[in-house]
Design a protein around this motif. Structure first.
Motif, PDB file in Angstrom:
ATOM      1  N   ALA A  78       0.859  -1.186   0.000  1.00  0.00           N
ATOM      2  CA  ALA A  78       0.000   0.000   0.000  1.00  0.00           C
ATOM      3  C   ALA A  78       0.894   1.234   0.000  1.00  0.00           C
ATOM      4  O   ALA A  78       1.801   1.352   0.824  1.00  0.00           O
ATOM      5  CB  ALA A  78      -0.890   0.006   1.235  1.00  0.00           C
ATOM      6  N   SER A  79       0.658   2.145  -0.954  1.00  0.00           N
ATOM      7  CA  SER A  79       1.368   3.417  -0.949  1.00  0.00           C
ATOM      8  C   SER A  79       0.481   4.470  -0.306  1.00  0.00           C
ATOM      9  O   SER A  79      -0.709   4.538  -0.612  1.00  0.00           O
ATOM     10  CB  SER A  79       1.689   3.873  -2.375  1.00  0.00           C
ATOM     11  N   VAL A  80       1.051   5.266   0.567  1.00  0.00           N
ATOM     12  CA  VAL A  80       0.263   6.285   1.272  1.00  0.00           C
ATOM     13  C   VAL A  80       1.027   7.606   1.217  1.00  0.00           C
ATOM     14  O   VAL A  80       2.244   7.628   1.404  1.00  0.00           O
ATOM     15  CB  VAL A  80       0.010   5.873   2.743  1.00  0.00           C
ATOM     16  N   VAL A  81       0.311   8.701   0.945  1.00  0.00           N
ATOM     17  CA  VAL A  81       0.990   9.998   0.806  1.00  0.00           C
ATOM     18  C   VAL A  81       1.053  10.791   2.110  1.00  0.00           C
ATOM     19  O   VAL A  81       1.252  12.009   2.094  1.00  0.00           O
ATOM     20  CB  VAL A  81       0.351  10.871  -0.306  1.00  0.00           C
ATOM     21  N   ASP A  88       0.605 -12.798   2.391  1.00  0.00           N
ATOM     22  CA  ASP A  88       1.628 -13.394   3.246  1.00  0.00           C
ATOM     23  C   ASP A  88       2.611 -12.326   3.701  1.00  0.00           C
ATOM     24  O   ASP A  88       3.183 -12.418   4.774  1.00  0.00           O
ATOM     25  CB  ASP A  88       2.369 -14.488   2.468  1.00  0.00           C
ATOM     26  N   VAL A  89       2.817 -11.347   2.845  1.00  0.00           N
ATOM     27  CA  VAL A  89       3.653 -10.208   3.225  1.00  0.00           C
ATOM     28  C   VAL A  89       2.870  -8.920   2.954  1.00  0.00           C
ATOM     29  O   VAL A  89       2.403  -8.704   1.836  1.00  0.00           O
ATOM     30  CB  VAL A  89       4.972 -10.166   2.402  1.00  0.00           C
ATOM     31  N   ALA A  90       2.705  -8.112   3.985  1.00  0.00           N
ATOM     32  CA  ALA A  90       2.017  -6.838   3.813  1.00  0.00           C
ATOM     33  C   ALA A  90       3.048  -5.728   3.966  1.00  0.00           C
ATOM     34  O   ALA A  90       3.877  -5.764   4.867  1.00  0.00           O
ATOM     35  CB  ALA A  90       0.932  -6.673   4.862  1.00  0.00           C
ATOM     36  N   SER A  91       2.991  -4.768   3.075  1.00  0.00           N
ATOM     37  CA  SER A  91       3.937  -3.668   3.152  1.00  0.00           C
ATOM     38  C   SER A  91       3.206  -2.336   2.999  1.00  0.00           C
ATOM     39  O   SER A  91       2.198  -2.250   2.296  1.00  0.00           O
ATOM     40  CB  SER A  91       4.997  -3.832   2.053  1.00  0.00           C
ATOM     41  N   VAL A  92       3.696  -1.334   3.700  1.00  0.00           N
ATOM     42  CA  VAL A  92       3.154   0.017   3.546  1.00  0.00           C
ATOM     43  C   VAL A  92       4.326   0.935   3.236  1.00  0.00           C
ATOM     44  O   VAL A  92       5.346   0.917   3.934  1.00  0.00           O
ATOM     45  CB  VAL A  92       2.446   0.505   4.838  1.00  0.00           C
ATOM     46  N   MET A  93       4.210   1.688   2.149  1.00  0.00           N
ATOM     47  CA  MET A  93       5.235   2.673   1.816  1.00  0.00           C
ATOM     48  C   MET A  93       4.617   4.055   1.933  1.00  0.00           C
ATOM     49  O   MET A  93       3.593   4.319   1.322  1.00  0.00           O
ATOM     50  CB  MET A  93       5.729   2.483   0.376  1.00  0.00           C
ATOM     51  N   THR A  94       5.251   4.917   2.714  1.00  0.00           N
ATOM     52  CA  THR A  94       4.739   6.282   2.768  1.00  0.00           C
ATOM     53  C   THR A  94       5.692   7.213   2.016  1.00  0.00           C
ATOM     54  O   THR A  94       6.891   6.963   1.954  1.00  0.00           O
ATOM     55  CB  THR A  94       4.596   6.793   4.215  1.00  0.00           C
ATOM     56  N   ALA A  95       5.132   8.256   1.435  1.00  0.00           N
ATOM     57  CA  ALA A  95       5.925   9.279   0.748  1.00  0.00           C
ATOM     58  C   ALA A  95       5.202  10.585   0.997  1.00  0.00           C
ATOM     59  O   ALA A  95       4.019  10.704   0.689  1.00  0.00           O
ATOM     60  CB  ALA A  95       6.013   8.990  -0.743  1.00  0.00           C
ATOM     61  N   PHE A  96       5.876  11.547   1.613  1.00  0.00           N
ATOM     62  CA  PHE A  96       5.172  12.765   2.019  1.00  0.00           C
ATOM     63  C   PHE A  96       6.154  13.915   2.169  1.00  0.00           C
ATOM     64  O   PHE A  96       7.366  13.715   2.298  1.00  0.00           O
ATOM     65  CB  PHE A  96       4.457  12.534   3.359  1.00  0.00           C
ATOM     66  N   THR A  97       5.595  15.091   2.118  1.00  0.00           N
ATOM     67  CA  THR A  97       6.386  16.274   2.417  1.00  0.00           C
ATOM     68  C   THR A  97       5.877  16.809   3.736  1.00  0.00           C
ATOM     69  O   THR A  97       4.677  17.037   3.890  1.00  0.00           O
ATOM     70  CB  THR A  97       6.223  17.333   1.314  1.00  0.00           C
ATOM     71  N   SER A  98       6.767  16.953   4.676  1.00  0.00           N
ATOM     72  CA  SER A  98       6.361  17.390   6.004  1.00  0.00           C
ATOM     73  C   SER A  98       5.720  18.769   5.938  1.00  0.00           C
ATOM     74  O   SER A  98       6.280  19.694   5.362  1.00  0.00           O
ATOM     75  CB  SER A  98       7.582  17.418   6.919  1.00  0.00           C
ATOM     76  N   GLU A  99       4.521  18.881   6.534  1.00  0.00           N
ATOM     77  CA  GLU A  99       3.821  20.171   6.506  1.00  0.00           C
ATOM     78  C   GLU A  99       4.079  20.957   7.791  1.00  0.00           C
ATOM     79  O   GLU A  99       3.682  22.102   7.928  1.00  0.00           O
ATOM     80  CB  GLU A  99       2.310  19.960   6.348  1.00  0.00           C
ATOM     81  N   PHE A 126      10.865  16.326   1.723  1.00  0.00           N
ATOM     82  CA  PHE A 126      10.260  15.097   1.235  1.00  0.00           C
ATOM     83  C   PHE A 126      10.861  13.902   1.979  1.00  0.00           C
ATOM     84  O   PHE A 126      12.052  13.886   2.274  1.00  0.00           O
ATOM     85  CB  PHE A 126      10.522  14.965  -0.270  1.00  0.00           C
ATOM     86  N   ALA A 127      10.035  12.941   2.331  1.00  0.00           N
ATOM     87  CA  ALA A 127      10.525  11.783   3.086  1.00  0.00           C
ATOM     88  C   ALA A 127       9.786  10.516   2.685  1.00  0.00           C
ATOM     89  O   ALA A 127       8.675  10.575   2.140  1.00  0.00           O
ATOM     90  CB  ALA A 127      10.351  12.037   4.586  1.00  0.00           C
TER      91      ALA A 127
END
Ligand SMILES: [Mn+2]
Length: 499
Positions: A362-365, A405-416, A426-427
Motif C-alpha cells: 500500500a502506498s500512502v501519501v 503473506d507479506v504486507a507492506s506500507v510505503m509512505t511518501a510525504f512532504t512534512s507540513e 520530502f521523506a
C-alpha cells in the motif's frame, strides 16, 4: 452527438469530438453488444487506479479512437471493482475529480481557490463523473443486469464474455487464463476474459503481453522503464503516430475552436498526471526526457492554442499546486482501511519449493505517524500515547482480507510541520510485515538486499532488525534513498520470495 463524428473521415474536414462528448459517448456505449459483434476496446489502467492510470487510459482512448476504422469505440475503464462512478469515485479519488474539473475550466476559474469545507457545491463534479466515467464496478453491474434482461435461457449461461483490452500503466492481468495475453481482473473474473491487444507502460515487462507481431496490426507494445509517468509515454506515442495534428496542420485545416478546445482539455488532463508523478518535473531520479518532452509539447499546445485567451493566463505551477493539494488531502475523509486500499498493488510469487505467496504494497501519501494516530482516533483511543497496535490490527485485517503473506506500507510525504528541521522536506518510510510462519526467511532476505540500496534507517526508535513482538516479522524503516518508489521496492520484495 451523432456517431458519425467518431468516424475518421479522412485528411480534410476531420471532426473529432471534444473531451466531454467523447467521454459521454464512451459512457453510453460501454457495454459489449453481442448482436452485431461490435464490442468496444477497453483501455484499462492498473489496480491502484491512480491519476497516471486513469488519465493514461483516457488520453489513449481519446486519440486512438481517431484510428478506429472498425468503429468499435475505445472505452477508458477505471480499474476499481467496488467503486461506482459518482459520489464514491469523487470521495475516493478527489485528485482525479480536481484534475478533471481544472482541465475543463476556463483559465480564469482555473486559478480560483479550491472550494473547501462541507458547504462547497460538489454536485457538479459528481454528476460529471457519473455521466462521463466508467469503472469496473459499473461494467460489472451493467453486465449482470444485461444478463438478467436476457433471461435465464440456460444455454451458455456460464460462458464468459470475450473482450479486448489495451493495458496502460501496467502490463499483466492478475487473473491469468490460458494463452499469452489472456486473463481477467478483480470484479470481472467470473464474467469476462480479456485478450490484451496493446500496451503502453513504464513498469518492468512481465512477459505477459504477446510480442508485437502477435498483436493486431498497428497496436502498440511499448513497455519501457524510465519515464516518471506512463502518460508521458502515451503522449509520446500519440505524437509519433501523428494522432495529434500539429499546429500547422490545424491552421491549414482551419479547425474550429471547439475541436481545439477539446484537445486543450486533454492536454491539461495529461499534464495533471505527468506533473503529479514527477512533482512538477522536479522529482529526483524520476524525470526523464520523455516526461520533459511531453510537458513541453503539452504546455505549448495550451499556450499557443488558437482560441483567444484560452492559453494565455494558464499557469502550470498553480495548476500543479491545485491538484497536488487535492491529492495530499485526499486521505482526510477516509478510514484507515480505505487509506490502505487507496493506492494498493499486489503480486503472487512462487517460492523455490513451489508454494505461492502473496505480497501486497500500500502506498500512502502521509507519514506513518499520521496513519497511526488516525487508527487510534478510529478506535477511540484518547490517551496521548499513540500506540502502534490499533494501526497494526487494521493492517492485519486488511492483509487477511487480501490473503497476503507479506504486507507492506510505503509512505511518501512532504512534512507540513512548520517547526523543526524536517519542515517542507520530502521523506519516505517503509513497513514490511511477514505474516506467516515461513515469512522470516524472506523478510530477512529482503532486509539484506534492500538495506543498502534503499538506505534503510531506524524509524522512531523502532528496532531496525525487525520486531517479533507482533505475530510474524515486523520491520519499520525510514527510507533514506528517496528516489526509490514502489516501482523499485516491489521487485526487491518479490525477488526475496522467489529466490
Ligand atoms: Mn504510472
Amino acid at each position: 452527438m451523432p456517431p458519425d463524428v467518431y468516424l475518421n473521415l479522412g485528411h480534410s474536414n476531420t471532426h473529432f469530438p471534444g473531451l466531454l462528448p467523447f467521454l459521454k459517448h464512451a459512457r453510453r456505449h460501454f457495454l459489449p453488444t453481442t448482436r452485431n459483434g461490435h464490442t468496444p476496446v477497453y483501455v484499462l489502467g492498473n489496480q491502484s487506479a491512480d491519476l497516471d492510470s486513469m488519465i493514461s487510459a483516457i488520453v489513449y482512448s481519446y486519440f486512438f479512437s481517431r484510428t478506429d476504422k472498425d468503429r468499435r469505440g475505445y472505452v477508458p475503464l477505471v480499474n476499481l471493482p467496488d467503486v461506482p462512478s459518482g459520489p464514491e469515485l469523487r470521495r475516493l479519488r478527489p485528485e482525479f475529480a480536481c484534475a478533471l474539473e481544472h482541465s475543463l475550466s476556463s483559465p480564469q476559474s482555473a486559478s480560483a481557490p479550491v472550494p473547501e469545507g462541507k458547504n462547497a457545491d460538489r454536485d457538479g463534479i459528481v454528476k460529471l463523473l457519473k455521466e462521463h466515467i466508467v469503472t469496473v464496478a459499473d461494467l460489472r453491474d451493467a453486465l449482470l443486469s444485461a444478463a438478467d434482461d436476457e433471461g435465464n435461457k440456460g444455454d451458455g449461461q456460464n460462458s464468459k464474455l470475450e473482450l479486448d483490452c489495451v493495458l496502460v500503466d501496467w502490463n499483466s492481468l492478475p487473473h491469468k487464463a490460458s494463452g499469452r495475453g489472456k486473463g481477467s481482473i478483480d470484479g470481472l473474473s467470473d464474467l469476462a476474459t480479456f485478450s490484451v491487444t496493446g500496451c503502453i507502460d513504464h513498469h518492468v515487462d512481465e512477459g505477459f503481453v504477446p510480442p508485437l507481431g502477435n498483436l493486431p496490426e498497428g497496436n502498440p507494445r511499448i513497455i519501457e522503464l524510465g519515464p516518471g509517468s506512463c502518460t508521458s509515454s502515451v503522449i509520446c506515442e500519440i505524437q509519433k503516430r501523428g494522432l495529434w495534428p500539429s499546429l500547422l496542420a490545424l491552421e491549414a485545416e482551419r479547425r474550429d475552436d471547439e475541436d481545439d478546445h477539446g484537445d486543450i482539455q486533454v492536454a491539461k488532463l495529461a499534464l495533471a498526471a505527468i506533473l503529479i508523478d514527477t512533482t512538477n518535473l522536479t522529482a529526483e531520479g524520476k524525470v526523464t526526457d520523455v516526461d520533459r518532452e511531453a510537458v513541453s509539447f503539452l504546455t505549448e499546445r495550451i499556450s499557443l492554442s488558437s482560441t483567444p485567451g484560452a492559453g494565455k493566463k494558464w499557469n502550470r505551477d498553480s495548476f500543479f499546486e491545485h491538484i497536488s493539494y487535492a491529492k495530499a488531502h485526499s486521505l482526510d475523509w477516509l478510514t484507515v482501511e480505505e487509506i490502505l486500499g487507496r493506492d494498493y498493488k499486489d503480486w503472487v510469487e512462487s517460492t523455490p519449493s513451489g508454494e505461492e505467496r502473496a505480497i501486497g504494497i500500500a502506498s500512502v501519501v502521509r507519514p506513518l505517524e499520521w496513519i497511526v494516530s488516525k487508527a487510534n482516533e478510529e478506535d477511540d483511543n484518547k490517551s496521548k500515547d499513540q500506540n502502534l497496535q490499533p494501526f497494526l490490527n487494521k493492517l492485519k485485517k486488511f492483509a487477511t482480507g487480501k490473503h497476503l503473506d507479506v504486507a507492506s506500507v510505503m509512505t511518501a510525504f512532504t512534512s507540513e510541520d512548520a517547526n523543526g528541521d524536517d519542515a517542507g522536506r520530502f521523506a519516505r518510510e517503509l513497513l514490511v510485515w511477514g505474516l506467516n510462519g515461513d515469512s522470516d526467511a524472506y523478510t530477512q532476505k529482503f532486509m539484506c538486499a534492500a538495506k543498502e540500496q534503499l538506505d534503510l534507517q531506524k524509524w522512531n526508535g523502532f528496532p531496525a532488525e525487525g520486531s517479533q513482538e507482533y505475530t510474524g516479522d515486523l520491520f519499520v524503516w525510514k527510507q533514506g534513498n528517496l528516489a526509490k518508489s514502489r516501482k523499485q521496492v516491489a521487485p526487491l520484495l518479490r525477488e526475496s520470495v522467489k529466490s
